[in-house]
Design an enzyme around this catalytic site. Structure first.
Site, short mmCIF file in Angstrom:
data_model
loop_
_atom_site.label_atom_id
_atom_site.label_comp_id
_atom_site.label_asym_id
_atom_site.label_seq_id
_atom_site.Cartn_x
_atom_site.Cartn_y
_atom_site.Cartn_z
CE LYS A 28 4.08 -2.64 -4.38
NZ LYS A 28 3.21 -2.77 -3.20
CB SER A 31 5.42 -1.47 -0.11
OG SER A 31 4.26 -2.09 -0.64
CB SER A 45 1.31 -0.98 0.29
OG SER A 45 2.31 -1.24 1.23
#
Ligand code: GLN
Length: 482
Positions: free
Chosen positions: A74, A149, A173
């Site tokens: 990420k 997210s 997330s």
């Protein structure tokens, strides 16, 4: 090769069925041909990946647990010499000068990063629509969101553009996008994995964790990333068990609690049915299922949306156009520079949260909002503490609905916030949680969440592993990406 799990790839590499260079090349080609449809990567580093794969091939058996295995990170984890943007215009020009602790650990384990994945700006969101680099698409239906997210990391694994990836979970997330994308996602206990070099959103809630096809793969990843780090003062000095070796521990006799508050209105009937079927599988494996209560669960979202913005308003004050990151053109003076750099560099949702947080912390409102929210946080932790006196794990759906359409909720923040209704309390309490694929509802994946007591990740991984020995939901792949 891309149909193999991390565990299978590790075995194949050890048996020299293929090299890491071949494996990494295969994924590079897949990203090149498929990611245009998904937008799951923001920075792709193929040359570096091939270089690292060659080194992994040289290390061979001397390498770590993930030697030669490709992964994706990420874009919230600092990576030395590589852009780390948090999907914000603010950090569009930021090349991190050091590696995050998990990046160092993954490198030491021999993993090979393919690149950095797309996400909601500064990890604020549940749909991966707020990225400066555009919306991420769900591989099961590209008109829908992958969740957020960590949506890029989840979409990439679901489409097999990487066999495993790293995400962060502040309020759901990792688990929510895992559920929306039909993969496995593990959020470890707060303090189990170092936050050093992980760009802070809400420091008392943020925790790094992984996505994989299987629970076993999440065990491989956790094995690599867990452990104490003196550079993160909230990192806990607890021995790291051998998660992989422990996977076959029996789950017979484990007590699993279903919180009655999580099976009420708002939950899609089709999802409830899949959860029931998954419970039946666990029962057939010898688990005891019983009702429990988390009486304060309904307050979790309200408390979270005071605490997380409060912490974010403080954490994000460092992005001021002075030290690094975006600076506006031709500032007319100091104030104009701060004002325009932050106004232009940060997106709408991020600004909304900074304002909410600054308000909640301001003199006169602190007691009414922030302090109250902290008290609720304690009540929620106490609910879980009481639950774990009766059961070994708490089971619920991961999300109240399956993946929603792009733009369906982006103009309605409150509805968006509700998609984390089952996951957020777990962060407030600092507990570990896993999301496992349990089937499909109108061709969209459904996820089940299991939560265990502090540092009991092994229980979650075992439950997941044993469940996945009996089912094949986790092995389904979106047709277009086969
Ligand atoms: N959706 C939640 C939020 O917007 C959680 C995000 C996260 O876990 N990073 O804050």
């Amino acid at each position: 090769m891309h149909k193999l799990t991390v565990a299978q790839q590790a075995k194949a590499l050890a048996a020299k069925e293929f090299s890491s260079e071949e494996l990494v090349n295969h994924y590079i080609q897949r990203i090149e041909s498929h990611d245009e449809q998904l937008n799951s990567f923001v920075t792709f580093t193929p040359e570096q990946a091939i270089e690292n794969a060659k080194q992994a091939d040289v290390r061979g058996k001397q390498g770590g647990i993930l030697n030669g295995i490709p992964i994706a990170l990420k874009d919230i984890f600092c990576t030395d010499g590589v852009k780390t943007s948090c999907a914000s215009r603010m950090l569009d020009n930021f090349i991190a000068p050091y590696d995050a602790a998990v990046v160092t650990k993954l490198n030491q384990a021999g993993a090979v990063s393919l690149g950095k994945t797309n996400m909601d700006e500064f990890a604020m969101g549940s749909s991966s629509e707020s990225s400066f680099y555009g919306v991420v698409k769900n591989p099961w239906d590209t008109e829908r969101v992958p969740g957020g997210s960590s949506g890029g990391s989840a979409a990439a694994v679901a489409a097999r553009l990487a066999p495993a990836s790293m995400g962060t979970d502040t309020g759901g997330s990792i688990r929510q996008p895992a559920a929306f994308c039909g993969i496995t996602g593990l959020k470890p206990t707060y303090g189990r994995v170092s936050r050093y070099g992980m760009i802070a959103y809400a420091s008392s809630l943020d925790q790094g964790g992984s996505f994989g096809i299987t629970s076993e793969d999440c065990a491989y990843m956790l094995q690599a990333i867990a452990g104490h780090d003196a550079r993160d003062s909230t990192s806990v000095d607890q021995p790291v068990p051998d998660y992989v070796a422990g996977l076959n521990r029996s789950i017979k006799g484990l007590r699993i609690g279903l919180p009655e508050e999580f099976f009420q209105e708002g939950l899609d009937a089709g999802i409830a049915e899949k959860i029931q079927q998954a419970c039946d599988v666990l029962k057939s494996l010898g688990c005891e299922i019983k009702p429990i209560s988390l009486p304060n669960a309904k307050l979790a979202i309200a408390a979270y949306y005071v605490i997380a913005p409060a912490e974010c308003s403080s954490n994000l004050s460092r992005f001021d156009g002075v030290r690094y990151g975006y600076r506006c053109e031709n500032p007319k003076g100091l104030e104009d520079m701060y004002l325009r750099s932050r106004s232009e560099g940060l997106g709408e949702e991020v600004k909304r949260r900074i304002m909410v947080g600054a308000y909640a912390l301001s003199a006169g409102y602190y007691d009414a909002y922030y302090l109250k929210a902290q008290k609720i946080r304690r009540l929620i932790s106490e609910d879980y503490r009481a639950a774990f006196n009766q059961v070994d794990a708490v089971l619920s759906p991961t999300t109240p609905t399956t993946a929603f359409k792009v733009n369906e909720k982006s103009n309605d923040p409150i509805t968006m916030y509700l998609s984390d209704i089952y996951t957020i309390g777990v962060n407030l309490a600092g507990l570990p949680g896993i999301s496992l694929p349990v089937g499909f509802q109108q061709n969209l994946p459904v996820g089940m969440q299991l939560v265990s007591n502090y540092f009991e990740e092994q229980t979650l991984l075992n439950l997941g592993h044993q469940y996945q020995q009996q089912t094949d939901h986790h092995l389904q792949m979106p047709k277009e990406f086969e």
